[in-house]
Design a protein around this motif. Sequence first.
Motif, PDB file in Angstrom:
ATOM      1  N   SER A   1      18.687  66.679 140.675  1.00  0.00           N
ATOM      2  CA  SER A   1      19.504  67.411 141.648  1.00  0.00           C
ATOM      3  C   SER A   1      20.483  66.466 142.341  1.00  0.00           C
ATOM      4  N   GLY A   2      20.068  65.211 142.553  1.00  0.00           N
ATOM      5  CA  GLY A   2      20.981  64.240 143.171  1.00  0.00           C
ATOM      6  C   GLY A   2      22.202  63.995 142.296  1.00  0.00           C
ATOM      7  N   VAL A   3      21.970  63.795 140.995  1.00  0.00           N
ATOM      8  CA  VAL A   3      23.090  63.536 140.081  1.00  0.00           C
ATOM      9  C   VAL A   3      23.995  64.765 139.997  1.00  0.00           C
TER      10      VAL A   3
ATOM     11  N   LYS B   1      10.669  61.294 140.878  1.00  0.00           N
ATOM     12  CA  LYS B   1      12.046  60.851 140.614  1.00  0.00           C
ATOM     13  C   LYS B   1      12.812  61.786 139.676  1.00  0.00           C
TER      14      LYS B   1
ATOM     15  N   SER C   1      21.328  62.881 134.049  1.00  0.00           N
ATOM     16  CA  SER C   1      20.889  61.743 134.872  1.00  0.00           C
ATOM     17  C   SER C   1      20.682  60.497 134.003  1.00  0.00           C
TER      18      SER C   1
ATOM     19  N   SER D   1      14.173  64.930 141.628  1.00  0.00           N
ATOM     20  CA  SER D   1      15.112  64.552 142.682  1.00  0.00           C
ATOM     21  C   SER D   1      16.361  63.904 142.087  1.00  0.00           C
ATOM     22  N   MET D   2      16.158  63.109 141.035  1.00  0.00           N
ATOM     23  CA  MET D   2      17.281  62.433 140.379  1.00  0.00           C
ATOM     24  C   MET D   2      18.228  63.480 139.791  1.00  0.00           C
TER      25      MET D   2
END
Lengths: 200, 167
Positions: free
Chosen positions: A159-161, A153, A137, A156-157
């Motif tokens: 897993s989002g990335v 953040k 990330s 979540s960042m």
Amino acid sequence: MLKGKLKSLEAFLLDRIFLRSQAEVQVEYNTKKSELVKVLQEDLEREKKLEEPASLNSFGDYLRLFLEHNGMTLSNAASDYGIDKQTLVSIIDNRVLLTVLEPVVLARLSMDVHLHLEPAIILIEKSLKLYALDPSSKGAMARYSSKEGMDTKDSSMKSGVAELMMKAAERKPFNLQQQIVSNGELKKFLDEFRQAFSSL
Amino acid sequence: MTDSDDKHVGYARQKARNVLQEYFLKNPPELLPIPVREIAKFHGFEIYELKTMNKYQRAIKQDVPAEGRKLIGLNANYHRHNQRFSIGHELGHHFLGHPPEEDCDEDQIKLFNSEADKFSAELLMPLDMLKKKLVELKDISRIAKAFDVSEQALWIKISEQKLLSML
């Protein structure tokens, strides 16, 4: 976990109601209530994700959510599932190639965490892809909806990335992406995993 | 708001107007709603809907310079209006040259996010077009529909640009 929170809210009220002014009690009650609502919302969000395991990024993501949802520590899990703590951490962080584990060990773990055969296979395949991508990330930016977004953040960042990179790789493979496990090796591992799963 | 804040906001809005101008110059006609996904694609961004982000994060942007790729991920659980605003917001970070979050402290992150919001609001609701629609339609709900934005985003834009008297 929720029962504990409710109990602490009840205990707080009984403990405080005769000792403080009504305004003070009200302020603290509201704070505790919003903390409880947040815990409940997070719990519901986890439950929703666990109901659709195949939409998660990796086997490790599922395992982490399952342990959190059931209030289990890594030590509990290690002793319950007969896998050492370090291996569990590596699976959760996707820092181990799942194909280096014994298929029967992974099959038993899948069953222990209530994962059915097909979603387990999808998650194993995703974990291998993610391992090859090794997403970071670093350099990422996000849009948050509230202060809680900043507080959460990192997870979540991450897993989002991971999901973003996997979807981008599906559309067009990255040049730097390497195939770590050959198709033949993967097929053999999954066949043995299926066999182990059905025999347990 | 300080003079410095005003300059930042002015710069963000001007950048958004430049991006629109460049896009419509090559992709006429200039119609509403602003095609924000197409603008992002025009500038080489790939857009994906993501299911694993928590509800507090609406979108992420990740550049992969070694591969020459620019990625935007949108939280799939949010409404189309929110997603459109998020695309504009991430484009804002890109065009305003904001550094990655790990190089920023919390105050800088807040400032850059606020600038990216102003950029997005101008991109989706360009001031000149908004003024025309306010005169023409006079109705918040119809104007929001024309721009394909939420009424909340529209109210904020109208209020920030001091256009309430035009309603």
